[in-house]
Design an enzyme around this catalytic site. Structure first.
Site, PDB file in Angstrom:
ATOM      1  N   CYS A  55      51.510  33.968  84.528  1.00 20.75           N
ATOM      2  CA  CYS A  55      52.689  33.235  84.937  1.00 20.75           C
ATOM      3  C   CYS A  55      52.228  31.918  85.526  1.00 20.75           C
ATOM      4  CB  CYS A  55      53.456  34.003  86.013  1.00 20.75           C
ATOM      5  SG  CYS A  55      54.121  35.574  85.463  1.00 20.75           S
ATOM      6  N   ARG A  80      51.221  29.040  80.267  1.00 18.09           N
ATOM      7  CA  ARG A  80      50.791  30.279  80.909  1.00 18.09           C
ATOM      8  C   ARG A  80      51.764  31.432  80.678  1.00 18.09           C
ATOM      9  NH1 ARG A  80      47.082  29.181  85.146  1.00 18.09           N
ATOM     10  NH2 ARG A  80      47.704  31.112  86.144  1.00 18.09           N
ATOM     11  N   TRP A 136      55.569  35.308  82.009  1.00 22.96           N
ATOM     12  CA  TRP A 136      55.184  36.092  80.825  1.00 22.96           C
ATOM     13  C   TRP A 136      55.374  37.542  81.237  1.00 22.96           C
ATOM     14  CZ3 TRP A 136      51.584  39.747  79.217  1.00 22.96           C
ATOM     15  CH2 TRP A 136      51.373  39.840  77.837  1.00 22.96           C
ATOM     16  N   ASN A 143      52.471  34.962  90.867  1.00 22.65           N
ATOM     17  CA  ASN A 143      51.608  35.100  89.701  1.00 22.65           C
ATOM     18  C   ASN A 143      50.617  36.197  90.043  1.00 22.65           C
ATOM     19  OD1 ASN A 143      50.038  34.705  87.391  1.00 22.65           O
ATOM     20  ND2 ASN A 143      48.766  33.189  88.421  1.00 22.65           N
ATOM     21  N   GLY A 144      50.651  37.284  89.296  1.00 24.37           N
ATOM     22  CA  GLY A 144      49.740  38.377  89.600  1.00 24.37           C
ATOM     23  C   GLY A 144      50.433  39.709  89.420  1.00 24.37           C
ATOM     24  N   THR A 156      38.439  34.041  71.308  1.00 21.62           N
ATOM     25  CA  THR A 156      37.664  32.879  70.881  1.00 21.62           C
ATOM     26  C   THR A 156      36.365  32.740  71.669  1.00 21.62           C
ATOM     27  OG1 THR A 156      39.571  31.698  70.069  1.00 21.62           O
ATOM     28  CG2 THR A 156      37.757  30.353  70.824  1.00 21.62           C
ATOM     29  N   SER A 157      36.399  33.056  72.944  1.00 24.16           N
ATOM     30  CA  SER A 157      35.185  32.916  73.760  1.00 24.16           C
ATOM     31  C   SER A 157      34.105  33.882  73.280  1.00 24.16           C
ATOM     32  CB  SER A 157      35.507  33.164  75.230  1.00 24.16           C
ATOM     33  OG  SER A 157      36.346  32.138  75.696  1.00 24.16           O
ATOM     34  N   SER A 206      34.343  32.238  79.123  1.00 23.51           N
ATOM     35  CA  SER A 206      35.810  32.211  79.226  1.00 23.51           C
ATOM     36  C   SER A 206      36.291  30.795  79.448  1.00 23.51           C
ATOM     37  CB  SER A 206      36.257  33.097  80.395  1.00 23.51           C
ATOM     38  OG  SER A 206      37.629  32.933  80.637  1.00 23.51           O
ATOM     39  N   GLN A 207      37.166  30.334  78.592  1.00 26.75           N
ATOM     40  CA  GLN A 207      37.729  28.997  78.750  1.00 26.75           C
ATOM     41  C   GLN A 207      38.432  28.893  80.097  1.00 26.75           C
ATOM     42  OE1 GLN A 207      40.229  25.892  79.157  1.00 26.75           O
ATOM     43  NE2 GLN A 207      41.298  27.783  78.701  1.00 26.75           N
ATOM     44  N   SER A 208      39.342  29.825  80.342  1.00 27.06           N
ATOM     45  CA  SER A 208      40.169  29.753  81.552  1.00 27.06           C
ATOM     46  C   SER A 208      39.420  30.197  82.799  1.00 27.06           C
ATOM     47  CB  SER A 208      41.391  30.658  81.390  1.00 27.06           C
ATOM     48  OG  SER A 208      40.972  32.003  81.219  1.00 27.06           O
ATOM     49  N   THR A 222      40.488  35.295  82.640  1.00 28.22           N
ATOM     50  CA  THR A 222      40.863  36.408  81.764  1.00 28.22           C
ATOM     51  C   THR A 222      40.539  37.748  82.431  1.00 28.22           C
ATOM     52  OG1 THR A 222      40.544  35.039  79.845  1.00 28.22           O
ATOM     53  CG2 THR A 222      40.444  37.407  79.474  1.00 28.22           C
ATOM     54  N   GLU A 232      36.488  33.520  63.869  1.00 29.65           N
ATOM     55  CA  GLU A 232      37.285  32.557  64.626  1.00 29.65           C
ATOM     56  C   GLU A 232      38.324  31.867  63.731  1.00 29.65           C
ATOM     57  OE1 GLU A 232      37.908  32.011  67.557  1.00 29.65           O
ATOM     58  OE2 GLU A 232      38.702  29.983  67.653  1.00 29.65           O
ATOM     59  N   LYS A 270      42.336  32.046  64.352  1.00 28.49           N
ATOM     60  CA  LYS A 270      43.219  30.877  64.481  1.00 28.49           C
ATOM     61  C   LYS A 270      44.437  31.036  63.574  1.00 28.49           C
ATOM     62  CE  LYS A 270      42.236  29.569  67.422  1.00 28.49           C
ATOM     63  NZ  LYS A 270      41.147  29.905  68.282  1.00 28.49           N
ATOM     64  N   GLU A 272      46.795  33.832  64.794  1.00 24.15           N
ATOM     65  CA  GLU A 272      47.359  33.551  66.121  1.00 24.15           C
ATOM     66  C   GLU A 272      48.507  32.551  66.075  1.00 24.15           C
ATOM     67  OE1 GLU A 272      45.419  32.121  70.344  1.00 24.15           O
ATOM     68  OE2 GLU A 272      44.379  31.641  68.513  1.00 24.15           O
ATOM     69  N   HIS A 328      30.962  47.133  51.050  1.00 18.68           N
ATOM     70  CA  HIS A 328      31.167  48.427  51.721  1.00 18.68           C
ATOM     71  C   HIS A 328      32.640  48.699  52.011  1.00 18.68           C
ATOM     72  CE1 HIS A 328      26.844  48.673  52.025  1.00 18.68           C
ATOM     73  NE2 HIS A 328      26.842  47.444  52.518  1.00 18.68           N
ATOM     74  N   LYS A 368      48.283  31.469  77.323  1.00 22.27           N
ATOM     75  CA  LYS A 368      46.930  30.915  77.359  1.00 22.27           C
ATOM     76  C   LYS A 368      45.955  31.773  78.169  1.00 22.27           C
ATOM     77  CE  LYS A 368      44.127  27.383  76.549  1.00 22.27           C
ATOM     78  NZ  LYS A 368      43.623  27.292  75.161  1.00 22.27           N
TER      79      LYS A 368
HETATM   80  C1  AGP Z   1      42.152  31.783  71.559  1.00 19.12           C
HETATM   81  O1  AGP Z   1      42.743  30.992  70.600  1.00 19.12           O
HETATM   82  C2  AGP Z   1      42.992  32.818  72.090  1.00 19.12           C
HETATM   83  N1  AGP Z   1      44.157  32.268  72.679  1.00 19.12           N
HETATM   84  C3  AGP Z   1      42.333  33.911  72.890  1.00 19.12           C
HETATM   85  O2  AGP Z   1      41.620  34.694  71.979  1.00 19.12           O
HETATM   86  C4  AGP Z   1      41.381  33.517  74.043  1.00 19.12           C
HETATM   87  O3  AGP Z   1      40.229  32.923  73.537  1.00 19.12           O
HETATM   88  C5  AGP Z   1      41.045  34.748  74.857  1.00 19.12           C
HETATM   89  O4  AGP Z   1      42.224  35.237  75.427  1.00 19.12           O
HETATM   90  C6  AGP Z   1      40.030  34.488  75.923  1.00 19.12           C
HETATM   91  O5  AGP Z   1      40.459  33.516  76.824  1.00 19.12           O
HETATM   92  P1  AGP Z   1      39.446  32.836  77.813  1.00 19.12           P
HETATM   93  O6  AGP Z   1      38.481  32.056  77.002  1.00 19.12           O
HETATM   94  O7  AGP Z   1      40.292  31.966  78.684  1.00 19.12           O
HETATM   95  O8  AGP Z   1      38.775  33.925  78.564  1.00 19.12           O
END
Ligand code: AGP
Length: 718
Positions: A31, A62, A145, A172-173, A411-412, A456-458, A461, A589, A593, A596, A612, A713
């Site tokens: 959220c 978010r 969310w 948020n939580g 993705t990470s 992790s991007q964020s 996660t 990946e 994409k 998703e 296989h 996200k």
């Molecule tokens: C990527 O396009 C996705 N939205 C998703 O797989 C994402 O990479 C995953 O939730 C991990 O997020 P993070 O990198 O913020 O940990």
């Protein structure tokens, strides 16, 4: 008169509090929370609404299934007060202070724009004066969310203490002990209207407040005393903002686990231009005009100010009379201690959170990869070596590890998979891969001699953070790779590297993926830097890295070609992507994409596994993309292409420039030619046509590019 009463005497614990207070055990829902408080500066109601709406627009990535705001109503007339009539009428309103009125709450299902429309139509219907000016005003906002309860106005935030909105909370939580709190509050006469876990919080605040007032008399308890007592009862992870009719023009924010930022903008008397604060201390006795913000994310603050504070766990930030005070909540202590914190200066430009000339954030983020990669590498490649400040003190320990484990999601995880072969090659250490959720499900073995690299991007996660707590508990050295400064991942790992890709807003991760691969390639170079035998190879890769942004600019020229390819695939049901070696990750990946955002079934597969099972799927209709750029696996991929041809597969081959005829004799299939770079960096190039394809497929199919169905996200729920 307020003050003078210890909270302990106000309300006995409602429930016995279990010892399970570890934030890492439970994360929250995705959220966004936001608040805006203007002090000693006149702001019209319309302006306040727009600041709140805009904050929500920035946080919408978010969560985007429902949203809400709370703002002040007009003061009640003395007649109304005498009759005990508030916004909702009745006895409750008469218990509010004379200079207060029940705040107005607006909640709506759907995206932010649907809230905006409904608020303007409601204020119109109630004849609320949007031009009315407030020299001080506190507003709160939320985008959701859904986890507890379907998306609906009733389940949206702000959640309320009851009919008169005496206490309002955005959250948020997740509150893990909400059921037992709810039962207790029901026994005390509270009625609940939502299915959320959040609703217990404002009701608990009202319970604490009422009890204090009944025992000690009118207004004896401060807002922060109420909130700290509420915190004492809550279990789980949360970032909360409280607004109360009993404490007009004040806001309180607190957190455990979920990220929360305070933004501070001092306004000069003349042009309302921003001016620097250096210390929250400076705000403790200060009547200068200012605007203050709370937000789940820096993205919603950057357009207002660059001065911010990342609020820490168990801190209670109280804004009152233009002053900010911070208390450190401690379960063991009756009275929270006061703390001083320095403000940081945000290194982010407003342009990062705007689409500019692009139609969508995903499109913008794909096209800015030459720049984001440059930023990722800036200052880190020096004289044929790699300098990673966040890792240098730990390189020796990593080199002596028994194993390196990459841990991530989505993705990470794929980015780590792309980097794995090169790290194995340069370090000579076994590198294993773990999807965070699977590691947790299995409780897979992790040892003190392991190095666990969390990607992790964020940095928020839930699965990744839970795996991090697990690895920390098992004594492994924990390294973080994240895009988010101040994130939980950044704070909880022993060391790490920021990818510096800039704010990524599109739910589909694009530029973060390529920056993650580059950071992990640099990590491999740094870890392997003590080996003479690989020096020439390392130097070649470092040269390749310097050249990479230019090559990415070249591959982006395939945009039109990918759009044409998307047109030819618009009605297909399914898409397979085959890769191997460095580009197994590209297959996973690329397929991720497409599924998703374009909402098309798509599978990435290891080409070595084709015989296989997957070969059975091949016919003249199913499109198959084969990644066959030039590397050690090239001849094997040629053989895969031949076998698919023999079964009349509908082939699209990605190959290195100049290889079209060798991968596709007689022009029998569609070819995507990409610039060739060093083998271990080729995944950075190869994913870009796949990102473009997913983007165009989505637009052509008429789906939402930046906010795909059912996704958000930051996946901060298990
Ligand atoms: C990527 O396009 C996705 N939205 C998703 O797989 C994402 O990479 C995953 O939730 C991990 O997020 P993070 O990198 O913020 O940990």
């Amino acid at each position: 008169m307020r003050g003078g009463v210890t909270v302990r005497t106000l309300a006995r614990p409602l429930t016995s509090i279990s010892s399970r207070r570890d934030v890492g055990r439970s994360r929250g829902k995705m959220c966004g929370i936001f608040a805006f408080l203007n002090y000693n500066v006149a702001r019209e109601r319309r302006y306040i609404l727009e600041v709140l709406f805009n904050g929500l627009r920035r946080l919408e990535y978010r969560g985007y299934d429902s949203s809400g705001i709370a703002i002040d109503a007009d003061l009640r007339s003395p007649v109304a007060i005498d009759k005990g009539e508030g916004n909702d009428g009745g006895e409750e309103a008469s218990r509010l202070p004379y200079n207060s009125a029940p705040p107005l709450v607006f909640r709506q299902e759907g995206k932010i724009e649907s809230l905006v429309r409904s608020v303007y139509s409601e204020v119109d219907a109630m004849d609320l004066n949007l031009e009315k000016s407030f020299s001080v005003h506190a507003g709160i906002a939320h985008t959701r969310w859904a986890t507890h309860g379907v998306p609906s106005p009733r389940n949206s935030h702000p959640q309320s203490s009851g009919a008169c909105n005496e206490f309002l909370v955005v959250h948020n939580g997740i509150i893990t002990n909400y059921e037992v709190l709810k039962e207790t509050l029901i026994r005390h006469g509270f009625t609940f209207e939502s299915e959320t876990d959040t609703e217990v919080i404002p009701k608990l605040a009202k319970f604490v407040f009422d009890k204090a007032r009944d025992e000690e008399g009118e207004q004896t308890v401060t807002f922060s005393q109420v909130v700290t007592e509420v915190m004492r009862q809550l279990e789980g992870a949360y970032a909360l903002i409280f607004k109360s009719a009993h404490y007009p023009n004040e806001l309180i924010a607190c957190k455990r686990g979920s990220t929360l930022i305070l933004g501070v903008k001092e306004l000069s008397d003349d042009k309302n231009s921003g001016k620097l604060f250096h210390d929250v201390k400076a705000l403790t006795k200060d009547e200068k005009p200012k605007e203050l913000f709370f937000s789940s994310d820096l993205c919603a603050i950057v357009e207002h100010t660059k001065n911010y504070l990342a609020i820490e766990d168990n801190e209670v930030v109280h804004i009152k009379d233009g002053c900010v005070s911070i208390l450190k909540f401690d379960y063991g202590r009756e009275k929270p201690a006061s703390v001083q914190r320095a403000l940081s200066v945000l290194e982010m430009e407003v342009e990062q959170i705007k689409k500019g000339n692009y139609d969508h954030f995903m499109q913008k983020e794909i096209h800015e990869q030459p720049h984001s990669l440059t930023t990722t590498m800036r200052g880190r490649l020096k004289d044929n070596s790699v300098v990673l400040g966040g890792l240098k003190d730990h390189l020796k320990t990593i080199r002596h590890s028994r194993r390196i484990i990459f841990i991530g999601c989505g993705t990470s995880y794929n980015a780590a998979l792309a980097a794995r072969p090169f790290l194995e090659e340069l370090s000579g250490i076994p590198v294993t891969m773990e999807l965070a959720s699977d590691l947790l499900d299995r409780q897979g073995p992790i040892y003190r001699e392991d190095t666990a690299v969390f990607v992790s991007q964020s940095g928020e996660t839930a699965d990744t953070l839970l795996a991090l707590e697990y690895a920390l508990g098992n004594g492994a050295l924990c390294v973080g790779v994240t895009n988010t400064v101040g994130s939980t991942l950044a704070r909880r790992t022993h060391c790490g590297v920021h990818i510096n890709a800039g704010c990524e807003i599109g739910v589909a991760s694009t530029k973060a993926y390529t920056s993650q691969i580059v950071v992990m390639a640099m990590m491999a170079l740094a870890i392997g830097a003590d080996k003479i035998s690989t020096q020439a190879r390392r130097e070649a890769i470092i040269n390749g890295l310097s050249d990479l942004p230019k090559k990415v600019s070249e591959v982006l020229k395939l945009d039109g070609e990918m759009r044409d390819l998307a047109k030819s695939l618009i009605d297909t049901q399914s898409l397979l992507v085959f890769g191997r070696g460095y580009n197994y990750a590209t297959a996973l990946e690329g397929a991720l994409k497409v599924k998703e955002v374009a909402l098309m079934h798509s599978e990435g597969m290891l080409a070595g596994e084709m015989k296989h099972g997957p070969l059975a799927l091949v016919d003249e209709t199913l499109p198959i993309i084969v990644i066959a750029t030039h590397d050690a696996c090239f001849s094997k991929q040629q053989s895969v292409i031949q076998q698919l041809h023999a079964r009349k597969g509908r082939l699209i081959v990605m190959c290195s420039e100049g290889d079209a005829t060798s991968v596709c004799p007689m022009g029998s299939c569609r070819v995507i030619e990409v610039p060739q770079v060093a083998d271990c960096l080729q995944p950075v190039i190869n994913i870009i046509p796949m990102q473009l394809l997913a983007y165009h497929l989505t637009v052509l199919r008429g789906y939402d590019v930046d906010q795909p169905r059912n996704l958000a996200k930051s996946v901060t729920t298990e």
